[in-house]
Write a protein that holds these residues in place. Sequence first.
Motif, PDB file in Angstrom:
ATOM      1  N   ASP A  62       0.808  -1.217   0.000  1.00  0.00           N
ATOM      2  CA  ASP A  62       0.000   0.000   0.000  1.00  0.00           C
ATOM      3  C   ASP A  62       0.838   1.262   0.000  1.00  0.00           C
ATOM      4  O   ASP A  62       0.376   2.322  -0.422  1.00  0.00           O
ATOM      5  N   CYS A 106      -1.388  -7.282  -4.548  1.00  0.00           N
ATOM      6  CA  CYS A 106      -2.032  -6.673  -3.389  1.00  0.00           C
ATOM      7  C   CYS A 106      -1.919  -5.158  -3.504  1.00  0.00           C
ATOM      8  O   CYS A 106      -0.860  -4.630  -3.870  1.00  0.00           O
ATOM      9  N   TYR A 107      -2.996  -4.461  -3.239  1.00  0.00           N
ATOM     10  CA  TYR A 107      -3.061  -2.997  -3.302  1.00  0.00           C
ATOM     11  C   TYR A 107      -2.783  -2.454  -4.709  1.00  0.00           C
ATOM     12  O   TYR A 107      -2.456  -1.274  -4.869  1.00  0.00           O
ATOM     13  N   TYR A 110      -5.056   0.378  -5.244  1.00  0.00           N
ATOM     14  CA  TYR A 110      -5.146   1.328  -4.130  1.00  0.00           C
ATOM     15  C   TYR A 110      -4.571   2.667  -4.589  1.00  0.00           C
ATOM     16  O   TYR A 110      -3.373   2.789  -4.838  1.00  0.00           O
ATOM     17  N   SER A 135      -6.935  -5.066  -7.140  1.00  0.00           N
ATOM     18  CA  SER A 135      -7.438  -5.134  -5.775  1.00  0.00           C
ATOM     19  C   SER A 135      -7.040  -3.891  -4.983  1.00  0.00           C
ATOM     20  O   SER A 135      -5.910  -3.407  -5.092  1.00  0.00           O
ATOM     21  N   THR A 136      -7.956  -3.402  -4.168  1.00  0.00           N
ATOM     22  CA  THR A 136      -7.681  -2.237  -3.316  1.00  0.00           C
ATOM     23  C   THR A 136      -6.998  -2.636  -2.019  1.00  0.00           C
ATOM     24  O   THR A 136      -6.568  -1.769  -1.263  1.00  0.00           O
ATOM     25  N   CYS A 137      -6.906  -3.937  -1.740  1.00  0.00           N
ATOM     26  CA  CYS A 137      -6.240  -4.390  -0.516  1.00  0.00           C
ATOM     27  C   CYS A 137      -5.524  -5.711  -0.807  1.00  0.00           C
ATOM     28  O   CYS A 137      -5.046  -5.915  -1.918  1.00  0.00           O
ATOM     29  N   ALA A 139      -4.809  -9.394  -1.905  1.00  0.00           N
ATOM     30  CA  ALA A 139      -5.421 -10.332  -2.854  1.00  0.00           C
ATOM     31  C   ALA A 139      -5.005 -11.747  -2.478  1.00  0.00           C
ATOM     32  O   ALA A 139      -3.876 -11.985  -2.037  1.00  0.00           O
ATOM     33  N   LYS A 195     -13.555 -11.289   0.404  1.00  0.00           N
ATOM     34  CA  LYS A 195     -12.607 -10.196   0.161  1.00  0.00           C
ATOM     35  C   LYS A 195     -12.240 -10.106  -1.317  1.00  0.00           C
ATOM     36  O   LYS A 195     -12.076  -9.009  -1.859  1.00  0.00           O
ATOM     37  N   THR A 196     -12.108 -11.262  -1.963  1.00  0.00           N
ATOM     38  CA  THR A 196     -11.807 -11.254  -3.403  1.00  0.00           C
ATOM     39  C   THR A 196     -12.926 -10.575  -4.181  1.00  0.00           C
ATOM     40  O   THR A 196     -12.682  -9.719  -5.041  1.00  0.00           O
ATOM     41  N   SER A 199     -12.894  -6.674  -3.031  1.00  0.00           N
ATOM     42  CA  SER A 199     -11.713  -5.813  -3.164  1.00  0.00           C
ATOM     43  C   SER A 199     -11.315  -5.522  -4.601  1.00  0.00           C
ATOM     44  O   SER A 199     -10.654  -4.508  -4.869  1.00  0.00           O
TER      45      SER A 199
END
Length: 221
Positions: A62, A106-107, A110, A135-137, A139, A195-196, A199
Amino acid sequence: MNEKKMNYGYSTAIWQRSSISAFRPIGKANYIRISPPYNANNLDALTIKEAEFAYFNLHGLDDSPNWYGQKDISNTDTTPDFPVAIQPSLIDLNATKPRIVFSEACYGAYIINKLSDESLSLRFLSSSCRTFIGSTCIAYGSIYPPLIGADQFAYLFWNLIAKDYTVGDAYIRAKMNLMKSILRRQGYLDGEDQKTLLSFVMYGDPLYISDSSQEDRKSVV
Protein backbone atom coordinates in the motif's frame (compact mmCIF):
# COMPACT_ATOMS: atom_id res chain seq x y z
CA MET A 1 -9.79 -12.03 -30.91
CA ASN A 2 -6.23 -10.74 -31.36
CA GLU A 3 -3.30 -13.13 -31.61
CA LYS A 4 -2.56 -14.58 -28.19
CA LYS A 5 1.16 -14.05 -28.69
CA MET A 6 0.62 -10.28 -28.60
CA ASN A 7 -0.54 -10.31 -24.98
CA TYR A 8 1.71 -9.83 -21.96
CA GLY A 9 2.03 -11.75 -18.71
CA TYR A 10 4.30 -11.18 -15.71
CA SER A 11 4.38 -13.33 -12.58
CA THR A 12 6.40 -14.10 -9.48
CA ALA A 13 8.39 -17.30 -9.79
CA ILE A 14 6.54 -18.90 -6.89
CA TRP A 15 3.13 -18.29 -8.53
CA GLN A 16 4.23 -19.28 -12.04
CA ARG A 17 2.01 -22.36 -12.32
CA SER A 18 -1.17 -20.58 -11.28
CA SER A 19 -0.32 -17.60 -13.48
CA ILE A 20 0.04 -19.84 -16.53
CA SER A 21 -3.44 -21.22 -15.91
CA ALA A 22 -5.00 -17.79 -15.35
CA PHE A 23 -3.29 -16.38 -18.47
CA ARG A 24 -4.19 -19.31 -20.73
CA PRO A 25 -7.33 -17.75 -22.31
CA ILE A 26 -5.25 -14.93 -23.79
CA GLY A 27 -1.73 -16.28 -24.14
CA LYS A 28 0.72 -19.15 -24.05
CA ALA A 29 2.87 -20.04 -21.05
CA ASN A 30 6.11 -18.96 -22.71
CA TYR A 31 4.82 -15.40 -23.02
CA ILE A 32 4.75 -14.94 -19.24
CA ARG A 33 7.80 -13.21 -17.77
CA ILE A 34 8.92 -14.58 -14.41
CA SER A 35 10.43 -12.58 -11.54
CA PRO A 36 13.12 -13.52 -10.76
CA PRO A 37 15.05 -13.68 -13.09
CA TYR A 38 13.20 -10.69 -14.56
CA ASN A 39 13.21 -7.49 -12.54
CA ALA A 40 12.87 -3.75 -13.09
CA ASN A 41 16.45 -3.53 -14.38
CA ASN A 42 16.26 -6.18 -17.11
CA LEU A 43 12.54 -6.26 -17.96
CA ASP A 44 11.63 -6.15 -21.66
CA ALA A 45 9.41 -3.15 -21.00
CA LEU A 46 9.09 -2.31 -24.70
CA THR A 47 6.94 -5.38 -25.25
CA ILE A 48 4.38 -4.18 -22.69
CA LYS A 49 3.29 -1.43 -25.07
CA GLU A 50 2.97 -3.94 -27.93
CA ALA A 51 0.36 -6.03 -26.07
CA GLU A 52 -3.37 -5.37 -26.20
CA PHE A 53 -3.92 -7.19 -22.89
CA ALA A 54 -1.55 -7.32 -19.91
CA TYR A 55 -1.76 -9.61 -16.89
CA PHE A 56 0.30 -9.23 -13.71
CA ASN A 57 0.50 -11.67 -10.79
CA LEU A 58 3.05 -9.93 -8.59
CA HIS A 59 3.32 -8.62 -5.02
CA GLY A 60 2.23 -5.10 -4.12
CA LEU A 61 2.26 -2.85 -1.05
CA ASP A 62 0.00 0.00 0.00
CA ASP A 63 2.95 2.36 0.54
CA SER A 64 5.05 1.49 -2.53
CA PRO A 65 4.57 2.39 -6.21
CA ASN A 66 6.30 -0.82 -7.31
CA TRP A 67 5.22 -4.42 -7.79
CA TYR A 68 7.56 -7.20 -6.68
CA GLY A 69 8.56 -10.70 -7.71
CA GLN A 70 9.29 -13.63 -5.41
CA LYS A 71 11.70 -16.52 -5.76
CA ASP A 72 10.40 -20.06 -5.97
CA ILE A 73 11.08 -22.11 -2.84
CA SER A 74 13.41 -24.35 -4.85
CA ASN A 75 15.68 -21.39 -5.72
CA THR A 76 18.63 -21.27 -3.34
CA ASP A 77 20.81 -18.66 -5.07
CA THR A 78 21.79 -15.33 -3.50
CA THR A 79 19.48 -13.07 -5.53
CA PRO A 80 16.90 -11.03 -3.56
CA ASP A 81 13.84 -12.97 -2.43
CA PHE A 82 11.51 -10.12 -3.48
CA PRO A 83 13.09 -8.15 -6.36
CA VAL A 84 11.41 -5.02 -7.72
CA ALA A 85 9.66 -6.48 -10.76
CA ILE A 86 8.21 -3.33 -12.30
CA GLN A 87 7.90 0.36 -11.45
CA PRO A 88 5.78 3.22 -12.87
CA SER A 89 8.63 4.80 -14.83
CA LEU A 90 8.79 1.70 -17.06
CA ILE A 91 5.30 2.40 -18.43
CA ASP A 92 5.50 4.70 -21.45
CA LEU A 93 2.95 7.52 -21.15
CA ASN A 94 2.93 7.89 -24.94
CA ALA A 95 2.20 4.23 -25.66
CA THR A 96 -0.98 3.10 -27.40
CA LYS A 97 -1.13 -0.26 -25.57
CA PRO A 98 -1.92 -2.22 -23.42
CA ARG A 99 -5.65 -1.49 -23.53
CA ILE A 100 -6.80 -3.83 -20.73
CA VAL A 101 -4.71 -4.51 -17.61
CA PHE A 102 -5.57 -7.04 -14.91
CA SER A 103 -3.35 -7.11 -11.83
CA GLU A 104 -3.48 -9.52 -8.90
CA ALA A 105 -0.95 -7.47 -6.93
CA CYS A 106 -2.03 -6.67 -3.39
CA TYR A 107 -3.06 -3.00 -3.30
CA GLY A 108 -2.66 -2.86 -7.09
CA ALA A 109 -5.76 -0.64 -7.34
CA TYR A 110 -5.15 1.33 -4.13
CA ILE A 111 -4.97 4.94 -5.32
CA ILE A 112 -6.00 7.13 -2.35
CA ASN A 113 -3.81 10.27 -2.24
CA LYS A 114 -1.56 8.94 -5.01
CA LEU A 115 -0.36 10.37 -8.33
CA SER A 116 0.53 8.48 -11.52
CA ASP A 117 4.20 8.18 -10.57
CA GLU A 118 3.17 6.68 -7.21
CA SER A 119 0.78 4.03 -8.53
CA LEU A 120 1.12 1.58 -11.40
CA SER A 121 -2.64 1.49 -11.90
CA LEU A 122 -2.76 5.27 -12.34
CA ARG A 123 0.32 5.15 -14.55
CA PHE A 124 -1.36 2.65 -16.87
CA LEU A 125 -4.55 4.72 -16.92
CA SER A 126 -2.52 7.87 -17.69
CA SER A 127 -1.08 6.05 -20.68
CA SER A 128 -3.01 3.82 -23.09
CA CYS A 129 -5.03 1.67 -20.72
CA ARG A 130 -8.78 1.84 -21.25
CA THR A 131 -9.58 -0.38 -18.27
CA PHE A 132 -7.61 -1.43 -15.20
CA ILE A 133 -8.79 -4.18 -12.84
CA GLY A 134 -7.06 -4.77 -9.52
CA SER A 135 -7.44 -5.13 -5.78
CA THR A 136 -7.68 -2.24 -3.32
CA CYS A 137 -6.24 -4.39 -0.52
CA ILE A 138 -4.74 -7.87 -0.04
CA ALA A 139 -5.42 -10.33 -2.85
CA TYR A 140 -5.69 -14.08 -2.28
CA GLY A 141 -4.78 -16.86 -4.67
CA SER A 142 -3.03 -20.22 -4.94
CA ILE A 143 0.54 -21.33 -5.59
CA TYR A 144 -0.59 -24.27 -7.70
CA PRO A 145 -3.78 -25.08 -9.64
CA PRO A 146 -6.65 -25.62 -9.10
CA LEU A 147 -7.24 -21.89 -9.18
CA ILE A 148 -8.95 -20.09 -6.32
CA GLY A 149 -9.64 -16.48 -5.37
CA ALA A 150 -7.94 -13.82 -7.49
CA ASP A 151 -6.36 -16.41 -9.79
CA GLN A 152 -9.72 -17.93 -10.66
CA PHE A 153 -11.27 -14.48 -11.07
CA ALA A 154 -8.50 -13.53 -13.51
CA TYR A 155 -9.03 -16.71 -15.52
CA LEU A 156 -12.81 -16.19 -15.68
CA PHE A 157 -12.37 -12.55 -16.71
CA TRP A 158 -9.84 -13.26 -19.46
CA ASN A 159 -11.94 -16.16 -20.71
CA LEU A 160 -14.86 -13.78 -21.28
CA ILE A 161 -12.64 -11.11 -22.85
CA ALA A 162 -11.40 -13.79 -25.25
CA LYS A 163 -15.05 -14.37 -26.21
CA ASP A 164 -15.46 -10.67 -27.11
CA TYR A 165 -17.43 -9.46 -24.09
CA THR A 166 -17.11 -5.81 -23.17
CA VAL A 167 -14.84 -5.18 -20.19
CA GLY A 168 -17.69 -4.22 -17.88
CA ASP A 169 -19.76 -7.26 -18.80
CA ALA A 170 -16.77 -9.57 -18.43
CA TYR A 171 -15.93 -8.06 -15.03
CA ILE A 172 -19.46 -8.52 -13.64
CA ARG A 173 -20.00 -11.97 -15.16
CA ALA A 174 -16.58 -13.16 -13.92
CA LYS A 175 -17.50 -12.18 -10.37
CA MET A 176 -20.85 -13.92 -10.65
CA ASN A 177 -19.24 -17.04 -12.11
CA LEU A 178 -16.61 -17.02 -9.36
CA MET A 179 -19.29 -16.87 -6.67
CA LYS A 180 -21.27 -19.70 -8.30
CA SER A 181 -18.13 -21.83 -8.57
CA ILE A 182 -17.27 -21.31 -4.90
CA LEU A 183 -20.79 -22.16 -3.78
CA ARG A 184 -20.77 -25.34 -5.87
CA ARG A 185 -17.40 -26.35 -4.44
CA GLN A 186 -17.86 -25.62 -0.75
CA GLY A 187 -21.40 -24.34 -0.23
CA TYR A 188 -20.49 -20.97 1.29
CA LEU A 189 -18.18 -17.95 0.89
CA ASP A 190 -15.35 -17.81 3.41
CA GLY A 191 -13.54 -14.61 4.37
CA GLU A 192 -10.99 -14.77 1.57
CA ASP A 193 -13.71 -15.43 -1.00
CA GLN A 194 -15.69 -12.42 0.19
CA LYS A 195 -12.61 -10.20 0.16
CA THR A 196 -11.81 -11.25 -3.40
CA LEU A 197 -15.30 -10.36 -4.60
CA LEU A 198 -15.29 -7.04 -2.73
CA SER A 199 -11.71 -5.81 -3.16
CA PHE A 200 -11.33 -6.15 -6.93
CA VAL A 201 -12.47 -2.98 -8.67
CA MET A 202 -12.54 -1.73 -12.24
CA TYR A 203 -11.26 1.68 -13.32
CA GLY A 204 -11.90 3.05 -16.79
CA ASP A 205 -14.38 2.39 -19.57
CA PRO A 206 -16.80 -0.52 -18.89
CA LEU A 207 -18.04 -0.42 -22.49
CA TYR A 208 -14.62 -0.96 -24.02
CA ILE A 209 -14.28 -4.02 -26.23
CA SER A 210 -10.97 -5.26 -27.59
CA ASP A 211 -9.56 -3.55 -30.67
CA SER A 212 -9.46 -6.81 -32.62
CA SER A 213 -13.10 -7.54 -31.78
CA GLN A 214 -14.11 -4.12 -33.07
CA GLU A 215 -12.21 -4.77 -36.29
CA ASP A 216 -13.92 -8.15 -36.71
CA ARG A 217 -17.34 -6.58 -36.24
CA LYS A 218 -16.57 -3.85 -38.76
CA SER A 219 -15.48 -6.43 -41.32
CA VAL A 220 -18.72 -8.36 -40.82
CA VAL A 221 -20.75 -5.21 -41.45
